[in-house]
Design an enzyme around this catalytic site. Structure first.
Site: not given
Length: 145
Positions: A8-9, A65, A68, A70, A98-99, A109, A132
């Site tokens: 975003d901006h 953003c 981070g 949103g 893991h993910n 920011r 796992r």
């Protein structure tokens, strides 16, 4: 690797820095916008980023953003995306291991350029550990509830 990046901006300047860094590392980078630092809505860019990761145009995504948060929520609306908000390289590594995260989110920011680059390095060099974690990741795409 083919990597898409969007912001975003509030994260426009960080996006430009990271785009150039990724290009220097030899990656093919698709900058999905915005093209200026004028005010925009992060969900629009999160959805756009999610679309190109989901359809395979990009292997990975970088979502930015102000916080981070949103943009990561927007990306995660797409069931083919697993977007992890990270603030340090260890979290970025675990997001992949893991993910099986395919998008990394950071807040302009909250994180400096050097830390953001370190997070990108960690994220892009890590591999999904399988084992796992496989069943758990499957549940992220196909909830049982």
């Amino acid at each position: 690797m083919r990597i898409a990046i969007a912001s975003d901006h509030a994260a426009f300047d960080l996006k430009a820095e990271l785009r150039e860094y990724l290009i220097e590392l030899g990656h093919e980078v698709a900058d999905l916008g915005p093209e200026t630092a004028d005010r925009v809505d992060y969900p629009d860019y999160g959805y756009k980023l999610a679309g190109v990761v989901a359809d395979g145009t990009a292997q990975f995504g970088v979502a930015l953003c102000g916080s981070g948060i949103g943009i990561s929520i927007a990306v995660n609306r797409n069931p083919a995306c697993r977007c992890a908000l990270v603030t340090d390289p260890y979290a970025a590594t675990l997001a992949r291991e893991h993910n099986d995260a395919n998008v990394v989110a950071m807040g302009a920011r909250l994180i400096g350029v050097d830390q953001a680059k370190a997070c990108l390095d960690a994220f892009l060099s890590a591999q999904f550990a399988n084992g796992r974690h496989t069943g758990r990741v499957d549940k992220l795409t196909h909830p049982t509830c």
